[in-house]
Scaffold this motif. Structure first.
Motif, mmCIF file in Angstrom:
data_model
loop_
_atom_site.group_PDB
_atom_site.id
_atom_site.type_symbol
_atom_site.label_atom_id
_atom_site.label_comp_id
_atom_site.label_asym_id
_atom_site.label_seq_id
_atom_site.Cartn_x
_atom_site.Cartn_y
_atom_site.Cartn_z
ATOM 1 N N MET A 19 6.336 2.329 5.511
ATOM 2 C CA MET A 19 5.026 2.794 5.940
ATOM 3 C C MET A 19 4.294 1.678 6.659
ATOM 4 S SD MET A 19 1.961 4.403 3.591
ATOM 5 C CE MET A 19 1.219 2.800 3.207
ATOM 6 N N SER A 20 3.454 2.032 7.632
ATOM 7 C CA SER A 20 2.612 1.071 8.329
ATOM 8 C C SER A 20 1.187 1.154 7.808
ATOM 9 C CB SER A 20 2.615 1.350 9.836
ATOM 10 O OG SER A 20 1.719 0.479 10.517
ATOM 11 N N GLY A 21 0.543 0.018 7.656
ATOM 12 C CA GLY A 21 -0.850 -0.016 7.237
ATOM 13 C C GLY A 21 -1.076 0.721 5.937
ATOM 14 N N SER A 22 -2.130 1.527 5.909
ATOM 15 C CA SER A 22 -2.424 2.330 4.723
ATOM 16 C C SER A 22 -1.916 3.756 4.869
ATOM 17 C CB SER A 22 -3.936 2.325 4.452
ATOM 18 O OG SER A 22 -4.649 2.820 5.568
ATOM 19 N N GLY A 23 -1.067 4.007 5.880
ATOM 20 C CA GLY A 23 -0.443 5.306 6.066
ATOM 21 C C GLY A 23 -1.334 6.267 6.835
ATOM 22 N N ALA A 24 -0.778 7.445 7.165
ATOM 23 C CA ALA A 24 0.482 7.951 6.675
ATOM 24 C C ALA A 24 1.655 7.706 7.629
ATOM 25 C CB ALA A 24 0.357 9.450 6.433
ATOM 26 N N LEU A 26 0.810 -1.218 0.000
ATOM 27 C CA LEU A 26 0.000 0.000 0.000
ATOM 28 C C LEU A 26 0.844 1.270 0.000
ATOM 29 C CD1 LEU A 26 -2.779 -0.983 2.576
ATOM 30 C CD2 LEU A 26 -2.772 -1.271 0.086
ATOM 31 N N GLU A 27 2.155 1.115 0.083
ATOM 32 C CA GLU A 27 3.017 2.294 0.236
ATOM 33 C C GLU A 27 2.952 3.213 -0.994
ATOM 34 O OE1 GLU A 27 7.690 2.633 0.906
ATOM 35 O OE2 GLU A 27 6.670 1.690 2.612
ATOM 36 N N ASP A 28 3.081 2.659 -2.178
ATOM 37 C CA ASP A 28 3.069 3.498 -3.385
ATOM 38 C C ASP A 28 1.720 4.167 -3.608
ATOM 39 O OD1 ASP A 28 5.725 3.031 -3.878
ATOM 40 O OD2 ASP A 28 5.386 1.470 -5.383
ATOM 41 N N PRO A 29 0.589 3.436 -3.541
ATOM 42 C CA PRO A 29 -0.686 4.128 -3.719
ATOM 43 C C PRO A 29 -0.965 5.158 -2.627
ATOM 44 C CG PRO A 29 -1.043 1.811 -3.161
ATOM 45 C CD PRO A 29 0.394 1.966 -3.469
ATOM 46 N N ALA A 30 -0.506 4.912 -1.413
ATOM 47 C CA ALA A 30 -0.703 5.897 -0.351
ATOM 48 C C ALA A 30 0.100 7.162 -0.629
ATOM 49 C CB ALA A 30 -0.308 5.308 0.999
ATOM 50 N N GLN A 31 1.328 6.999 -1.155
ATOM 51 C CA GLN A 31 2.135 8.175 -1.490
ATOM 52 C C GLN A 31 1.502 8.990 -2.618
ATOM 53 O OE1 GLN A 31 6.512 8.209 -1.553
ATOM 54 N NE2 GLN A 31 6.422 6.032 -1.049
ATOM 55 N N ALA A 32 0.802 8.311 -3.527
ATOM 56 C CA ALA A 32 0.123 9.039 -4.598
ATOM 57 C C ALA A 32 -0.958 9.951 -4.039
ATOM 58 C CB ALA A 32 -0.479 8.047 -5.600
ATOM 59 N N LEU A 33 -1.593 9.519 -2.953
ATOM 60 C CA LEU A 33 -2.616 10.333 -2.307
ATOM 61 C C LEU A 33 -2.015 11.352 -1.346
ATOM 62 C CD1 LEU A 33 -5.431 7.773 -1.364
ATOM 63 C CD2 LEU A 33 -5.585 9.615 -3.025
ATOM 64 N N CYS A 34 -0.903 10.961 -0.729
ATOM 65 C CA CYS A 34 -0.293 11.785 0.321
ATOM 66 C C CYS A 34 1.216 11.839 0.078
ATOM 67 C CB CYS A 34 -0.614 11.191 1.687
ATOM 68 S SG CYS A 34 0.139 12.046 3.085
ATOM 69 N N PRO A 35 1.707 12.766 -0.742
ATOM 70 C CA PRO A 35 3.139 12.847 -1.038
ATOM 71 C C PRO A 35 4.008 13.063 0.203
ATOM 72 C CG PRO A 35 1.867 14.188 -2.577
ATOM 73 C CD PRO A 35 0.923 13.760 -1.497
ATOM 74 N N GLU A 36 3.403 13.567 1.277
ATOM 75 C CA GLU A 36 4.176 13.776 2.503
ATOM 76 C C GLU A 36 4.764 12.477 3.039
ATOM 77 O OE1 GLU A 36 1.192 14.952 1.884
ATOM 78 O OE2 GLU A 36 1.009 17.054 2.537
ATOM 79 N N ILE A 37 4.154 11.338 2.691
ATOM 80 C CA ILE A 37 4.677 10.048 3.140
ATOM 81 C C ILE A 37 6.087 9.837 2.612
ATOM 82 C CG2 ILE A 37 4.401 7.534 2.926
ATOM 83 C CD1 ILE A 37 1.354 8.047 2.915
ATOM 84 N N GLY A 38 6.317 10.207 1.356
ATOM 85 C CA GLY A 38 7.661 10.095 0.793
ATOM 86 C C GLY A 38 8.658 10.953 1.536
ATOM 87 N N THR A 39 8.233 12.138 1.962
ATOM 88 C CA THR A 39 9.118 13.018 2.721
ATOM 89 C C THR A 39 9.448 12.401 4.072
ATOM 90 O OG1 THR A 39 8.069 14.916 1.647
ATOM 91 C CG2 THR A 39 9.400 15.366 3.594
#
Length: 279
Positions: A240-245, A211-224
Motif C-alpha cells: 500500500m502507498s501512504g495511508s491508502g487505499a 499504515l497498511e494494517d490499520p488502513a485495511q481495518a478501515l477499508c477491507p478492499e485494500i486486502g483484496t
C-alpha cells in the motif's frame, strides 16, 4: 506575448510511498515518519494564466471528487503565494487515495504561480500538507519528521509498476488513530546502492508500510487489492502507498506491468488501475 502571458503548465505526478515507517508522535499529536518516496509518470496537470483574481476550473476524469471550497489545496496554494491566476486543474488521480494527489496539485500550483509571477516559492508550504514539501521536489526522495525534512535520493532504479485503487476513499486521521504502535524503527540511516530494479524490489520487501494494517481495518478492499496484485504474473512486490487505499505492484519490465494492469482491470472493471513507471 510572453510565455507567462500565454500561461504556464506544471505536472502534478502521483507520489508513491515505496516504504513508510512511523517512528513516533510529537506532543502536538503529529506523527513522525521515515519514508522512501518515488513519483510516477502519470498524474494531474495544472495550467495557470495571468488574471486579476484567482479562479479555479477543474476538468478531467476525476473532477467530480475535487472540493471547490476553501479546503481545495490548489486555492490554498494560490493564496499562500499571492499570485492571482486563472487556474485549470486537469484531474486524473483519485482523491483521498494515499498517492499525494492534493499535495502534488498544491505543489504544481506553487511552481506554476512562481513562474507566472517571476518569484520564488515561499516558505511555510508544510501548512498546506505534510506531502507538499516532497511533492515540490517531485523526484525520488526520503522524507522524515512530519514531512519537513526532504532529502533527494540518487540511484533509485526506474521501477515499472501497477497502481490500483478500489475507488474507496480512506481518511488519513482514521488510519493513524488505529495504529497499535507508534514507536517503530525507521529506514536504515544509509540507504543501499541498488544494482538494478530487482535488487531494489528485494530490498523494499524487507521494509514496510506501518499504515497498511490499520488502513485495511478501515477499508477491507485494500486486502483484496493487495491479493490481486500479488497473484498477478511476475509481481515482485505489492504494498500500500501512504495511508491508502492505493496499492502498487512492482514488475520486471513495462510489458509485464501493462499485462498485469490489463488483467486486473478486466477482472475488476470498477477499480482504478494504471501501469506506470516510478522514478
Amino acid at each position: 506575448m510572453t510565455a507567462a502571458d500565454a500561461g504556464v503548465h506544471e505536472a502534478a505526478p502521483a507520489k508513491i510511498n515505496l516504504a513508510l515507517h512511523v517512528t513516533g508522535r510529537r506532543a502536538d499529536g503529529y506523527h513522525l515518519l521515515d519514508s522512501l518516496v518515488a513519483f510516477a509518470d502519470i498524474g494531474d496537470h495544472v495550467q495557470a494564466r495571468p488574471a486579476t483574481r484567482t479562479r479555479l476550473r477543474v476538468t478531467g476524469p476525476m473532477a467530480a471528487g475535487v472540493p471547490r471550497g476553501g479546503e481545495n489545496t490548489v486555492l490554498r496554494a494560490a493564496a499562500l503565494i499571492g499570485v492571482a491566476a486563472d487556474i485549470t486543474l486537469d484531474k486524473h488521480l483519485p482523491t483521498a487515495a494515499g498517492i499525494g494527489g492534493g499535495s502534488s496539485d498544491a505543489a504544481a500550483t506553487l511552481r506554476a504561480l512562481a513562474r507566472l509571477g517571476g518569484i520564488a516559492v515561499p516558505g511555510g508550504v508544510l501548512a498546506l500538507g505534510a506531502d507538499v514539501p516532497v511533492c515540490l521536489l517531485a523526484r525520488a526522495a526520503r522524507m522524515r519528521g512530519i514531512g519537513e525534512e526532504v532529502l533527494p535520493v540518487d540511484g533509485l532504479p526506474a521501477l515499472d509498476a501497477v497502481l490500483v485503487n478500489p475507488r474507496v476513499p480512506v481518511a488519513t486521521p482514521g488510519v493513524f488513530a488505529r495504529l497499535d504502535r507508534r514507536e517503530n524503527d525507521g529506514l536504515p540511516e544509509v540507504l543501499p546502492r541498488w544494482h538494478d530494479r530487482a535488487d531494489c524490489a528485494r530490498w523494499l520487501a524487507t521494509q514496510r508500510n506501518d499504515l497498511e494494517d490499520p488502513a485495511q481495518a478501515l477499508c477491507p478492499e485494500i486486502g483484496t487489492v493487495l491479493e490481486g496484485l500479488r497473484e498477478s504474473q511476475d509481481c515482485a512486490l505489492a504494498r500500500m502507498s501512504g495511508s491508502g487505499a492505493t496499492c502498487y505492484g512492482l514488475y520486471p519490465d513495462a510489458m509485464a506491468a501493462t499485462r498485469a494492469a490489463a488483467r486486473i482491470a478486466a477482472q475488476r472493471p470498477y477499480w482504478w488501475v494504471v501501469a506506470t513507471r516510478l522514478r
